[in-house]
Scaffold this motif. Structure first.
Motif, PDB file in Angstrom:
ATOM      1  N   VAL A 300       0.845  -1.199   0.000  1.00  0.00           N
ATOM      2  CA  VAL A 300       0.000   0.000   0.000  1.00  0.00           C
ATOM      3  C   VAL A 300       0.879   1.248   0.000  1.00  0.00           C
ATOM      4  O   VAL A 300       1.806   1.376   0.798  1.00  0.00           O
ATOM      5  CB  VAL A 300      -0.945  -0.005   1.214  1.00  0.00           C
ATOM      6  N   LYS A 301       0.551   2.184  -0.882  1.00  0.00           N
ATOM      7  CA  LYS A 301       1.408   3.342  -1.124  1.00  0.00           C
ATOM      8  C   LYS A 301       1.197   4.436  -0.083  1.00  0.00           C
ATOM      9  O   LYS A 301       0.075   4.852   0.201  1.00  0.00           O
ATOM     10  CB  LYS A 301       1.149   3.892  -2.515  1.00  0.00           C
ATOM     11  N   PHE A 302       2.297   4.911   0.471  1.00  0.00           N
ATOM     12  CA  PHE A 302       2.304   6.030   1.403  1.00  0.00           C
ATOM     13  C   PHE A 302       2.248   7.335   0.618  1.00  0.00           C
ATOM     14  O   PHE A 302       2.994   7.529  -0.338  1.00  0.00           O
ATOM     15  CB  PHE A 302       3.580   5.962   2.242  1.00  0.00           C
ATOM     16  N   ILE A 303       1.374   8.253   1.024  1.00  0.00           N
ATOM     17  CA  ILE A 303       1.259   9.548   0.366  1.00  0.00           C
ATOM     18  C   ILE A 303       1.859  10.656   1.218  1.00  0.00           C
ATOM     19  O   ILE A 303       2.551  11.545   0.723  1.00  0.00           O
ATOM     20  CB  ILE A 303      -0.216   9.850   0.033  1.00  0.00           C
ATOM     21  N   GLY A 304       1.636  10.607   2.515  1.00  0.00           N
ATOM     22  CA  GLY A 304       2.199  11.621   3.393  1.00  0.00           C
ATOM     23  C   GLY A 304       1.642  11.484   4.796  1.00  0.00           C
ATOM     24  O   GLY A 304       0.909  10.541   5.107  1.00  0.00           O
ATOM     25  N   ALA A 305       1.990  12.413   5.657  1.00  0.00           N
ATOM     26  CA  ALA A 305       1.530  12.384   7.037  1.00  0.00           C
ATOM     27  C   ALA A 305       1.413  13.803   7.563  1.00  0.00           C
ATOM     28  O   ALA A 305       2.019  14.736   7.041  1.00  0.00           O
ATOM     29  CB  ALA A 305       2.485  11.565   7.904  1.00  0.00           C
ATOM     30  N   CYS A 306       0.605  13.960   8.604  1.00  0.00           N
ATOM     31  CA  CYS A 306       0.429  15.257   9.271  1.00  0.00           C
ATOM     32  C   CYS A 306       0.792  15.115  10.741  1.00  0.00           C
ATOM     33  O   CYS A 306       0.520  14.076  11.353  1.00  0.00           O
ATOM     34  CB  CYS A 306      -1.017  15.731   9.181  1.00  0.00           C
ATOM     35  N   THR A 307       1.380  16.153  11.299  1.00  0.00           N
ATOM     36  CA  THR A 307       1.653  16.175  12.734  1.00  0.00           C
ATOM     37  C   THR A 307       0.855  17.259  13.443  1.00  0.00           C
ATOM     38  O   THR A 307       0.878  17.350  14.660  1.00  0.00           O
ATOM     39  CB  THR A 307       3.152  16.416  12.994  1.00  0.00           C
ATOM     40  N   ARG A 308       0.160  18.086  12.676  1.00  0.00           N
ATOM     41  CA  ARG A 308      -0.670  19.115  13.274  1.00  0.00           C
ATOM     42  C   ARG A 308      -1.848  19.400  12.341  1.00  0.00           C
ATOM     43  O   ARG A 308      -1.689  19.353  11.125  1.00  0.00           O
ATOM     44  CB  ARG A 308       0.151  20.396  13.521  1.00  0.00           C
ATOM     45  N   PRO A 309      -3.049  19.629  12.854  1.00  0.00           N
ATOM     46  CA  PRO A 309      -3.381  19.711  14.286  1.00  0.00           C
ATOM     47  C   PRO A 309      -3.549  18.359  14.956  1.00  0.00           C
ATOM     48  O   PRO A 309      -3.841  18.282  16.148  1.00  0.00           O
ATOM     49  CB  PRO A 309      -4.707  20.464  14.249  1.00  0.00           C
ATOM     50  N   MET A 310      -3.413  17.285  14.202  1.00  0.00           N
ATOM     51  CA  MET A 310      -3.493  15.942  14.769  1.00  0.00           C
ATOM     52  C   MET A 310      -2.555  15.030  13.984  1.00  0.00           C
ATOM     53  O   MET A 310      -2.037  15.408  12.938  1.00  0.00           O
ATOM     54  CB  MET A 310      -4.926  15.421  14.719  1.00  0.00           C
ATOM     55  N   LEU A 311      -2.322  13.836  14.509  1.00  0.00           N
ATOM     56  CA  LEU A 311      -1.427  12.886  13.846  1.00  0.00           C
ATOM     57  C   LEU A 311      -2.221  12.062  12.835  1.00  0.00           C
ATOM     58  O   LEU A 311      -3.158  11.352  13.203  1.00  0.00           O
ATOM     59  CB  LEU A 311      -0.761  11.963  14.869  1.00  0.00           C
ATOM     60  N   CYS A 312      -1.850  12.146  11.569  1.00  0.00           N
ATOM     61  CA  CYS A 312      -2.530  11.415  10.498  1.00  0.00           C
ATOM     62  C   CYS A 312      -1.501  10.765   9.591  1.00  0.00           C
ATOM     63  O   CYS A 312      -0.447  11.344   9.332  1.00  0.00           O
ATOM     64  CB  CYS A 312      -3.379  12.349   9.635  1.00  0.00           C
ATOM     65  N   ILE A 313      -1.825   9.589   9.095  1.00  0.00           N
ATOM     66  CA  ILE A 313      -1.029   8.938   8.057  1.00  0.00           C
ATOM     67  C   ILE A 313      -1.933   8.741   6.847  1.00  0.00           C
ATOM     68  O   ILE A 313      -3.032   8.187   6.971  1.00  0.00           O
ATOM     69  CB  ILE A 313      -0.451   7.601   8.535  1.00  0.00           C
ATOM     70  N   VAL A 314      -1.501   9.221   5.693  1.00  0.00           N
ATOM     71  CA  VAL A 314      -2.320   9.221   4.481  1.00  0.00           C
ATOM     72  C   VAL A 314      -1.738   8.235   3.473  1.00  0.00           C
ATOM     73  O   VAL A 314      -0.553   8.314   3.131  1.00  0.00           O
ATOM     74  CB  VAL A 314      -2.385  10.630   3.864  1.00  0.00           C
ATOM     75  N   LEU A 363       1.223  -9.831   9.774  1.00  0.00           N
ATOM     76  CA  LEU A 363       0.707 -10.277   8.487  1.00  0.00           C
ATOM     77  C   LEU A 363      -0.542 -11.134   8.713  1.00  0.00           C
ATOM     78  O   LEU A 363      -0.485 -12.183   9.349  1.00  0.00           O
ATOM     79  CB  LEU A 363       1.780 -11.087   7.746  1.00  0.00           C
ATOM     80  N   LYS A 364      -1.658 -10.673   8.192  1.00  0.00           N
ATOM     81  CA  LYS A 364      -2.933 -11.376   8.328  1.00  0.00           C
ATOM     82  C   LYS A 364      -3.872 -10.869   7.244  1.00  0.00           C
ATOM     83  O   LYS A 364      -3.613  -9.839   6.602  1.00  0.00           O
ATOM     84  CB  LYS A 364      -3.548 -11.135   9.714  1.00  0.00           C
ATOM     85  N   THR A 365      -4.990 -11.573   7.034  1.00  0.00           N
ATOM     86  CA  THR A 365      -5.894 -11.220   5.941  1.00  0.00           C
ATOM     87  C   THR A 365      -6.505  -9.824   6.114  1.00  0.00           C
ATOM     88  O   THR A 365      -6.838  -9.168   5.129  1.00  0.00           O
ATOM     89  CB  THR A 365      -7.025 -12.252   5.804  1.00  0.00           C
ATOM     90  N   ALA A 366      -6.659  -9.368   7.359  1.00  0.00           N
ATOM     91  CA  ALA A 366      -7.213  -8.029   7.584  1.00  0.00           C
ATOM     92  C   ALA A 366      -6.276  -6.937   7.088  1.00  0.00           C
ATOM     93  O   ALA A 366      -6.710  -5.805   6.818  1.00  0.00           O
ATOM     94  CB  ALA A 366      -7.506  -7.820   9.070  1.00  0.00           C
ATOM     95  N   ASN A 367      -4.985  -7.262   6.954  1.00  0.00           N
ATOM     96  CA  ASN A 367      -3.997  -6.291   6.486  1.00  0.00           C
ATOM     97  C   ASN A 367      -3.587  -6.516   5.038  1.00  0.00           C
ATOM     98  O   ASN A 367      -2.612  -5.932   4.573  1.00  0.00           O
ATOM     99  CB  ASN A 367      -2.762  -6.321   7.385  1.00  0.00           C
ATOM    100  N   ILE A 368      -4.320  -7.359   4.337  1.00  0.00           N
ATOM    101  CA  ILE A 368      -4.097  -7.579   2.908  1.00  0.00           C
ATOM    102  C   ILE A 368      -5.282  -6.959   2.176  1.00  0.00           C
ATOM    103  O   ILE A 368      -6.429  -7.356   2.370  1.00  0.00           O
ATOM    104  CB  ILE A 368      -3.992  -9.079   2.571  1.00  0.00           C
ATOM    105  N   LEU A 369      -4.991  -5.969   1.337  1.00  0.00           N
ATOM    106  CA  LEU A 369      -6.037  -5.158   0.733  1.00  0.00           C
ATOM    107  C   LEU A 369      -6.032  -5.274  -0.790  1.00  0.00           C
ATOM    108  O   LEU A 369      -5.012  -5.604  -1.392  1.00  0.00           O
ATOM    109  CB  LEU A 369      -5.834  -3.691   1.133  1.00  0.00           C
ATOM    110  N   MET A 370      -7.186  -4.966  -1.398  1.00  0.00           N
ATOM    111  CA  MET A 370      -7.326  -5.039  -2.856  1.00  0.00           C
ATOM    112  C   MET A 370      -7.678  -3.664  -3.406  1.00  0.00           C
ATOM    113  O   MET A 370      -8.490  -2.942  -2.819  1.00  0.00           O
ATOM    114  CB  MET A 370      -8.418  -6.041  -3.240  1.00  0.00           C
ATOM    115  N   ASP A 371      -7.077  -3.320  -4.552  1.00  0.00           N
ATOM    116  CA  ASP A 371      -7.403  -2.045  -5.176  1.00  0.00           C
ATOM    117  C   ASP A 371      -8.536  -2.230  -6.183  1.00  0.00           C
ATOM    118  O   ASP A 371      -9.136  -3.306  -6.283  1.00  0.00           O
ATOM    119  CB  ASP A 371      -6.164  -1.391  -5.795  1.00  0.00           C
ATOM    120  N   GLU A 372      -8.817  -1.184  -6.945  1.00  0.00           N
ATOM    121  CA  GLU A 372      -9.954  -1.198  -7.861  1.00  0.00           C
ATOM    122  C   GLU A 372      -9.809  -2.222  -8.973  1.00  0.00           C
ATOM    123  O   GLU A 372     -10.790  -2.627  -9.593  1.00  0.00           O
ATOM    124  CB  GLU A 372     -10.129   0.196  -8.481  1.00  0.00           C
TER     125      GLU A 372
END
Length: 518
Positions: A300-314, A363-372
């Motif tokens: 899964v591709k990382f796009i970026g992250a925010c540290t303010r105003p809250m912690l986010c991983i995109v 590593l588990k099925t919940a962390n294996i994802l499918m795209d369009e």
């Protein structure tokens, strides 16, 4: 778009393609491809051939559905420009490549105040700057082809801003081979010569470079780690550019939202406020570091992250959902060839991670994802780590039902812990059952360690596949194969299954592969 379309479209005849793109259906890549091809066919400037049709289809198929949805078919030559830009960008020495054209020019109405003549590509774009109505300026469409890496979009935005351009729209589209096509509509360039704007861009464009990565030993491990908030941080993105939609998942540490970033569909992982302590900050910093380090079509591709105003991983949004939901919430199954392809995709992603010294640890099925397009990717690096040189890492990390015995027992472990988890995952793919579903997670963990407990493999399963699963979940980590060997085994099994042209039956049910949800 359905997986069948993604594979078969170039080989269809014109009649079949026209039928597939008929009115009344929701527009998809194939519809847009047909429309663009029809427009180009009526143009004398393009020599059409079967090779050209294939290359045009390959262009649309390497880009996401959103690209086709945004594409203006009345300007089919845009596709040719985009193809040329992406082709030139294959050579890293050329990146970024770009094109510039005027898409809006002033015109006089009845000899009175100049008005804008709107280009179809920008229908619905509204200007709220009153000065522009009185003193109209040219609007430019600037298209870049660049490395698909974090921060590039904001870097390009900064370059255009330095030139005095006011961005009206921005659209980013990631290809399936590591590039990105970014389209800007901008005003504010006072010189009417397009060539002068191109020269100015050329003089600025050299600054779009990816900083060197830090060594693994420099990953912060102190419980008092400070998360970088410097605006020059390569992964920091502007929180205000994020748009939040529905919650798609929720956990103890935070929520996962479907959202958008600069018109691109994304997943936004937000840490809960009450969970932001020293340990949470450390985990956040580790996850960002790991995701910044990796780039692979089956991760899964990382796009970026925010540290303010809250912690986010995109990250990119995986519209197909998780394998776990597919198996256990939708109660669906895979045909054997599709099942093996899922296993191969996971193995490719994991092999890449291990080659880059990263252990996933959950590593588990919940962390294996499918795209369009039903491409399978490994996701969720919340507990992943760069392999420790000493071999000492946190015990009992991950999920008990998939956890290797050495992890449960607080012993030294390495990347072979992921191989054990893969063995359980492969069993789950085959049976459609949750591992040890008649036990609590703790009971399962005790059985795995003390009794060598493993799930029961159905008798109908291919003998070589059984052997692979059993090798993966060996009690002794040194006896488990690496993912490079697993890939070899899976390819050999796939060849055997295809040559026999038969379906392998799961107890009571055949596996079936779904069409895409779109």
């Amino acid at each position: 778009m359905a997986a069948e379309d993604a594979i078969a479209a170039p080989g269809r005849d014109r009649g079949e393609r026209a039928k597939a793109g008929s009115p009344g259906k929701r527009r998809n890549k194939l519809d847009v491809f047909n429309a663009v091809l029809t427009h180009l066919s009526s143009s004398d400037s393009v020599a059409l051939s079967s090779q050209f049709e294939d290359s045009l289809w390959a262009h649309f198929n390497r880009l996401p559905v959103s690209y086709a949805m945004d594409f203006t078919v009345e300007r089919p030559e845009d596709a040719l420009t985009h193809i040329q830009l992406l082709e030139a960008a294959r050579d890293s020495a050329n990146r970024p490549t770009f094109s510039v054209r005027v898409v809006q020019v002033p015109r006089v109405i009845d000899g009175n105040t100049p008005k804008y003549e709107q280009n179809a590509n920008l229908e619905g774009l509204e200007f709220k700057n009153e000065e522009d109505t009185v003193h109209p300026r040219l609007m430019y469409e600037i298209v870049f082809s660049v490395d698909d890496k974090p921060k590039v979009l904001s870097q390009l935005t900064s370059v255009l801003g330095d030139l005095g351009l006011n961005i009206q729209e921005a659209h980013a589209y990631s290809t399936n081979d590591g590039l990105s096509l970014i389209v800007f509509a901008a005003i504010g360039w006072l010189d009417e010569e397009v060539d002068h704007l191109k020269q100015a861009l050329n003089s600025k464009i050299g600054r779009i470079k990816e900083p060197e990565m830090k060594d693994a030993e420099q990953v912060p491990t102190s419980p008092h780690v400070k998360v970088p908030t410097d605006e020059t941080s390569v992964w920091e993105i502007n929180y205000n550019l994020l748009s939040f939609g529905d919650i798609v998942a929720s956990g103890s540490s935070g929520n996962l939202y479907k959202g958008s970033y600069c018109s691109q569909e994304v997943a936004i992982k937000v840490l809960k406020v009450e969970g932001v302590n020293a340990n949470a900050l450390r985990e956040f910093a580790h996850e960002v570091y790991i995701m910044r380090k990796i780039r692979h079509k089956n991760v899964v591709k990382f796009i970026g992250a925010c540290t303010r105003p809250m912690l986010c991983i995109v990250t990119e949004f995986m519209s197909g959902g998780s394998i776990y939901d597919y198996l256990h919430k939708e109660n669906d199954f895979f045909k054997m060839p599709a099942l093996l392809q899922v296993a191969i995709d996971v193995s490719k992603g994991m092999n890449y991670l291990h080659q880059n010294n990263v252990i996933h640890r959950d590593l588990k099925t919940a962390n294996i994802l499918m795209d369009e397009n039903n491409v399978v990717k490994v996701g969720d690096f919340g507990v992943a780590r760069v392999k420790s040189q000493s071999g000492v890492m946190t015990a009992e990390t991950g999920t008990y039902r998939y956890m290797a015995p050495e992890v449960i027992e607080h012993k030294i472990y390495d990347h072979k812990a992921d191989v054990f988890s893969f063995g359980i995952l492969l069993w789950e793919l085959l049976t459609g059952k949750i591992p040890y579903d008649d036990m609590t997670p703790v009971q399962a963990a005790v059985g795995v360690v003390q009794k060598g407990l493993r799930p029961t493999i159905p008798k109908e399963i291919n003998s070589k596949l059984v052997e692979l699963i059993e090798n993966c979940w060996q009690q002794d980590p040194s006896l488990r194969p690496d993912f490079s060997q697993i890939l070899e085994d899976l390819h050999a099994i796939t060849k055997e299954v295809n040559s026999e042209e038969r379906k392998i039956k799961s107890p009571g049910k055949f596996f079936s592969f779904r069409r895409n949800r779109n």
